[in-house]
Design a protein around this motif. Structure first.
Motif, PDB file in Angstrom:
ATOM      1  N   MET A   1      -2.589  -1.961   1.361  1.00  0.00           N
ATOM      2  CA  MET A   1      -1.845  -2.839   0.484  1.00  0.00           C
ATOM      3  C   MET A   1      -1.698  -4.200   1.164  1.00  0.00           C
ATOM      4  O   MET A   1      -1.310  -4.271   2.322  1.00  0.00           O
ATOM      5  CB  MET A   1      -0.454  -2.231   0.226  1.00  0.00           C
ATOM      6  CG  MET A   1       0.384  -3.047  -0.716  1.00  0.00           C
ATOM      7  SD  MET A   1       2.057  -2.411  -0.993  1.00  0.00           S
ATOM      8  CE  MET A   1       1.770  -0.740  -1.465  1.00  0.00           C
ATOM      9  N   ASN A   2      -2.013  -5.277   0.440  1.00  0.00           N
ATOM     10  CA  ASN A   2      -1.919  -6.585   1.066  1.00  0.00           C
ATOM     11  C   ASN A   2      -0.463  -7.047   1.185  1.00  0.00           C
ATOM     12  O   ASN A   2       0.434  -6.503   0.545  1.00  0.00           O
ATOM     13  CB  ASN A   2      -2.799  -7.613   0.342  1.00  0.00           C
ATOM     14  CG  ASN A   2      -2.273  -7.990  -1.031  1.00  0.00           C
ATOM     15  OD1 ASN A   2      -1.086  -7.904  -1.310  1.00  0.00           O
ATOM     16  ND2 ASN A   2      -3.167  -8.424  -1.890  1.00  0.00           N
ATOM     17  N   GLN A   3      -0.260  -8.081   2.003  1.00  0.00           N
ATOM     18  CA  GLN A   3       1.083  -8.561   2.336  1.00  0.00           C
ATOM     19  C   GLN A   3       1.847  -9.046   1.104  1.00  0.00           C
ATOM     20  O   GLN A   3       3.027  -8.748   0.939  1.00  0.00           O
ATOM     21  CB  GLN A   3       0.958  -9.683   3.373  1.00  0.00           C
ATOM     22  CG  GLN A   3       2.272 -10.195   3.914  1.00  0.00           C
ATOM     23  CD  GLN A   3       2.954  -9.195   4.818  1.00  0.00           C
ATOM     24  OE1 GLN A   3       2.334  -8.292   5.353  1.00  0.00           O
ATOM     25  NE2 GLN A   3       4.240  -9.351   4.981  1.00  0.00           N
ATOM     26  N   LYS A   4       1.181  -9.798   0.219  1.00  0.00           N
ATOM     27  CA  LYS A   4       1.860 -10.352  -0.962  1.00  0.00           C
ATOM     28  C   LYS A   4       2.311  -9.250  -1.913  1.00  0.00           C
ATOM     29  O   LYS A   4       3.399  -9.302  -2.469  1.00  0.00           O
ATOM     30  CB  LYS A   4       0.962 -11.357  -1.681  1.00  0.00           C
ATOM     31  CG  LYS A   4       0.812 -12.645  -0.907  1.00  0.00           C
ATOM     32  CD  LYS A   4       0.077 -13.681  -1.703  1.00  0.00           C
ATOM     33  CE  LYS A   4      -0.004 -14.959  -0.877  1.00  0.00           C
ATOM     34  NZ  LYS A   4      -0.602 -16.059  -1.590  1.00  0.00           N
ATOM     35  N   ARG A   5       1.472  -8.244  -2.087  1.00  0.00           N
ATOM     36  CA  ARG A   5       1.835  -7.132  -2.970  1.00  0.00           C
ATOM     37  C   ARG A   5       3.024  -6.363  -2.383  1.00  0.00           C
ATOM     38  O   ARG A   5       3.943  -5.989  -3.097  1.00  0.00           O
ATOM     39  CB  ARG A   5       0.650  -6.202  -3.176  1.00  0.00           C
ATOM     40  CG  ARG A   5       1.010  -4.989  -4.010  1.00  0.00           C
ATOM     41  CD  ARG A   5      -0.170  -4.090  -4.197  1.00  0.00           C
ATOM     42  NE  ARG A   5      -0.843  -4.504  -5.409  1.00  0.00           N
ATOM     43  CZ  ARG A   5      -1.981  -3.985  -5.824  1.00  0.00           C
ATOM     44  NH1 ARG A   5      -2.602  -3.079  -5.108  1.00  0.00           N
ATOM     45  NH2 ARG A   5      -2.525  -4.378  -6.942  1.00  0.00           N
ATOM     46  N   THR A 122      16.771  -1.695   5.312  1.00  0.00           N
ATOM     47  CA  THR A 122      15.927  -2.576   4.508  1.00  0.00           C
ATOM     48  C   THR A 122      15.745  -3.929   5.194  1.00  0.00           C
ATOM     49  O   THR A 122      14.640  -4.485   5.218  1.00  0.00           O
ATOM     50  CB  THR A 122      16.531  -2.769   3.097  1.00  0.00           C
ATOM     51  OG1 THR A 122      16.652  -1.491   2.473  1.00  0.00           O
ATOM     52  CG2 THR A 122      15.668  -3.655   2.236  1.00  0.00           C
ATOM     53  N   ALA A 123      16.828  -4.461   5.765  1.00  0.00           N
ATOM     54  CA  ALA A 123      16.733  -5.735   6.500  1.00  0.00           C
ATOM     55  C   ALA A 123      15.810  -5.579   7.706  1.00  0.00           C
ATOM     56  O   ALA A 123      15.026  -6.480   8.013  1.00  0.00           O
ATOM     57  CB  ALA A 123      18.126  -6.198   6.935  1.00  0.00           C
ATOM     58  N   TYR A 124      15.881  -4.441   8.378  1.00  0.00           N
ATOM     59  CA  TYR A 124      15.001  -4.177   9.519  1.00  0.00           C
ATOM     60  C   TYR A 124      13.534  -4.132   9.073  1.00  0.00           C
ATOM     61  O   TYR A 124      12.657  -4.716   9.719  1.00  0.00           O
ATOM     62  CB  TYR A 124      15.386  -2.853  10.189  1.00  0.00           C
ATOM     63  CG  TYR A 124      14.391  -2.399  11.220  1.00  0.00           C
ATOM     64  CD1 TYR A 124      14.308  -3.019  12.464  1.00  0.00           C
ATOM     65  CD2 TYR A 124      13.511  -1.353  10.942  1.00  0.00           C
ATOM     66  CE1 TYR A 124      13.375  -2.609  13.405  1.00  0.00           C
ATOM     67  CE2 TYR A 124      12.583  -0.934  11.881  1.00  0.00           C
ATOM     68  CZ  TYR A 124      12.519  -1.568  13.107  1.00  0.00           C
ATOM     69  OH  TYR A 124      11.589  -1.160  14.036  1.00  0.00           O
ATOM     70  N   LEU A 125      13.269  -3.448   7.948  1.00  0.00           N
ATOM     71  CA  LEU A 125      11.899  -3.390   7.437  1.00  0.00           C
ATOM     72  C   LEU A 125      11.382  -4.772   7.072  1.00  0.00           C
ATOM     73  O   LEU A 125      10.222  -5.097   7.343  1.00  0.00           O
ATOM     74  CB  LEU A 125      11.823  -2.463   6.217  1.00  0.00           C
ATOM     75  CG  LEU A 125      11.940  -0.967   6.480  1.00  0.00           C
ATOM     76  CD1 LEU A 125      11.885  -0.185   5.181  1.00  0.00           C
ATOM     77  CD2 LEU A 125      10.848  -0.497   7.437  1.00  0.00           C
ATOM     78  N   GLN A 126      12.245  -5.598   6.468  1.00  0.00           N
ATOM     79  CA  GLN A 126      11.860  -6.970   6.151  1.00  0.00           C
ATOM     80  C   GLN A 126      11.511  -7.736   7.426  1.00  0.00           C
ATOM     81  O   GLN A 126      10.519  -8.464   7.463  1.00  0.00           O
ATOM     82  CB  GLN A 126      13.000  -7.705   5.441  1.00  0.00           C
ATOM     83  CG  GLN A 126      13.063  -7.475   3.965  1.00  0.00           C
ATOM     84  CD  GLN A 126      14.196  -8.290   3.359  1.00  0.00           C
ATOM     85  OE1 GLN A 126      15.271  -8.408   3.932  1.00  0.00           O
ATOM     86  NE2 GLN A 126      13.945  -8.832   2.193  1.00  0.00           N
ATOM     87  N   TYR A 127      12.348  -7.576   8.417  1.00  0.00           N
ATOM     88  CA  TYR A 127      12.115  -8.246   9.701  1.00  0.00           C
ATOM     89  C   TYR A 127      10.762  -7.852  10.284  1.00  0.00           C
ATOM     90  O   TYR A 127       9.982  -8.695  10.703  1.00  0.00           O
ATOM     91  CB  TYR A 127      13.267  -7.893  10.650  1.00  0.00           C
ATOM     92  CG  TYR A 127      13.013  -8.190  12.104  1.00  0.00           C
ATOM     93  CD1 TYR A 127      12.983  -9.498  12.579  1.00  0.00           C
ATOM     94  CD2 TYR A 127      12.821  -7.157  13.020  1.00  0.00           C
ATOM     95  CE1 TYR A 127      12.750  -9.771  13.920  1.00  0.00           C
ATOM     96  CE2 TYR A 127      12.596  -7.416  14.355  1.00  0.00           C
ATOM     97  CZ  TYR A 127      12.557  -8.718  14.807  1.00  0.00           C
ATOM     98  OH  TYR A 127      12.328  -8.987  16.131  1.00  0.00           O
ATOM     99  N   LYS A 128      10.465  -6.561  10.277  1.00  0.00           N
ATOM    100  CA  LYS A 128       9.207  -6.083  10.836  1.00  0.00           C
ATOM    101  C   LYS A 128       8.014  -6.538   9.996  1.00  0.00           C
ATOM    102  O   LYS A 128       7.027  -7.040  10.526  1.00  0.00           O
ATOM    103  CB  LYS A 128       9.204  -4.547  10.927  1.00  0.00           C
ATOM    104  CG  LYS A 128      10.167  -3.982  11.936  1.00  0.00           C
ATOM    105  CD  LYS A 128       9.812  -4.346  13.344  1.00  0.00           C
ATOM    106  CE  LYS A 128       8.837  -3.370  13.922  1.00  0.00           C
ATOM    107  NZ  LYS A 128       8.581  -3.616  15.357  1.00  0.00           N
ATOM    108  N   LEU A 133       5.077  -8.454  12.002  1.00  0.00           N
ATOM    109  CA  LEU A 133       3.685  -8.124  11.707  1.00  0.00           C
ATOM    110  C   LEU A 133       2.862  -9.354  11.331  1.00  0.00           C
ATOM    111  O   LEU A 133       1.664  -9.409  11.603  1.00  0.00           O
ATOM    112  CB  LEU A 133       3.606  -7.075  10.594  1.00  0.00           C
ATOM    113  CG  LEU A 133       4.159  -5.694  10.955  1.00  0.00           C
ATOM    114  CD1 LEU A 133       4.096  -4.754   9.765  1.00  0.00           C
ATOM    115  CD2 LEU A 133       3.416  -5.098  12.146  1.00  0.00           C
ATOM    116  N   THR A 134       3.502 -10.337  10.698  1.00  0.00           N
ATOM    117  CA  THR A 134       2.776 -11.561  10.326  1.00  0.00           C
ATOM    118  C   THR A 134       2.754 -12.581  11.463  1.00  0.00           C
ATOM    119  O   THR A 134       2.142 -13.635  11.338  1.00  0.00           O
ATOM    120  CB  THR A 134       3.416 -12.218   9.088  1.00  0.00           C
ATOM    121  OG1 THR A 134       4.782 -12.521   9.379  1.00  0.00           O
ATOM    122  CG2 THR A 134       3.339 -11.308   7.880  1.00  0.00           C
TER     123      THR A 134
END
Length: 196
Positions: A1-5, A122-128, A133-134
């Motif tokens: 799955m790409n980053q934007k999706r 969820t905030a942690y997943l956003q951070y990662k 990752l980016t």
């Protein structure tokens, strides 16, 4: 799955929780505003982790100034949210509503015990996903991130201030206020926050 999706799915999921809360879990405007406040607090915690990763660091003075601005803005956002809730919810009682938000049972447990860890995770997943990752820390700078965060706080204050002013002038249905809050927060996440 790409980053934007992946980001689009995440933003839609963030909007889905308050929508489900309002229509299926008996949430009101105040509960949804508290949910977003918890999300803001969790994401700000990870902001300070981001600041430590940049090659172009923020000075201690910049961090102190931003932290003071953040705390003042947070107080303003909380106050405006409470004032708007008082206009929208008949017989609004801050203490009672706050306790109800934490103690409302969901899956046999008070939702506060489920929701707070979920928001932090969820905030942690956003951070990662959106930062580590980016590798944004390799091509961005801490001062720019602080400016974007400050802009987000100012935009929030402006919208809430406008909303409170409208509540004083016109009787706004709670559903309209809820949908507006969700739409504006989702738009902010999609167009501004994901770039921070």
């Amino acid at each position: 799955m790409n980053q934007k999706r992946a980001q689009a799915i995440q933003i839609i999921s963030e909007a889905l929780i308050p929508i489900l809360g309002y229509f299926f879990w008996n949430w009101n405007f105040y509960f949804i505003a508290l949910f977003y406040l918890l999300d803001l607090l969790a994401n700000t915690g990870f902001l300070y982790l981001k600041l430590n990763k940049f090659r172009t660091a923020a000075t201690p003075a910049q961090i102190t100034l931003h932290s003071a601005f953040y705390l003042l803005s947070l107080a303003g956002i909380a106050l405006l949210g409470i004032l708007i809730s008082g206009q929208l919810i008949p017989g609004f009682d801050l203490e009672e509503q706050s306790i109800n938000f934490i103690m409302l049972e969901d899956l046999g447990l008070p939702q506060g015990f489920l929701l707070v860890p979920l928001v932090v995770y969820t905030a942690y997943l956003q951070y990662k996903m959106e930062f580590v990752l980016t590798k944004k820390h390799e091509h961005g700078s801490a001062p720019v991130l602080l400016k974007k965060h400050s802009l987000g706080m100012l935009v929030s204050l402006a919208f809430l201030g406008t909303g409170f002013g409208l509540c004083l002038l016109v009787k706004i249905p709670e559903l309209a206020a809820v949908l507006t809050l969700i739409a504006l927060t989702t738009a902010y996440s999609f167009f501004i926050k994901k770039k921070a």
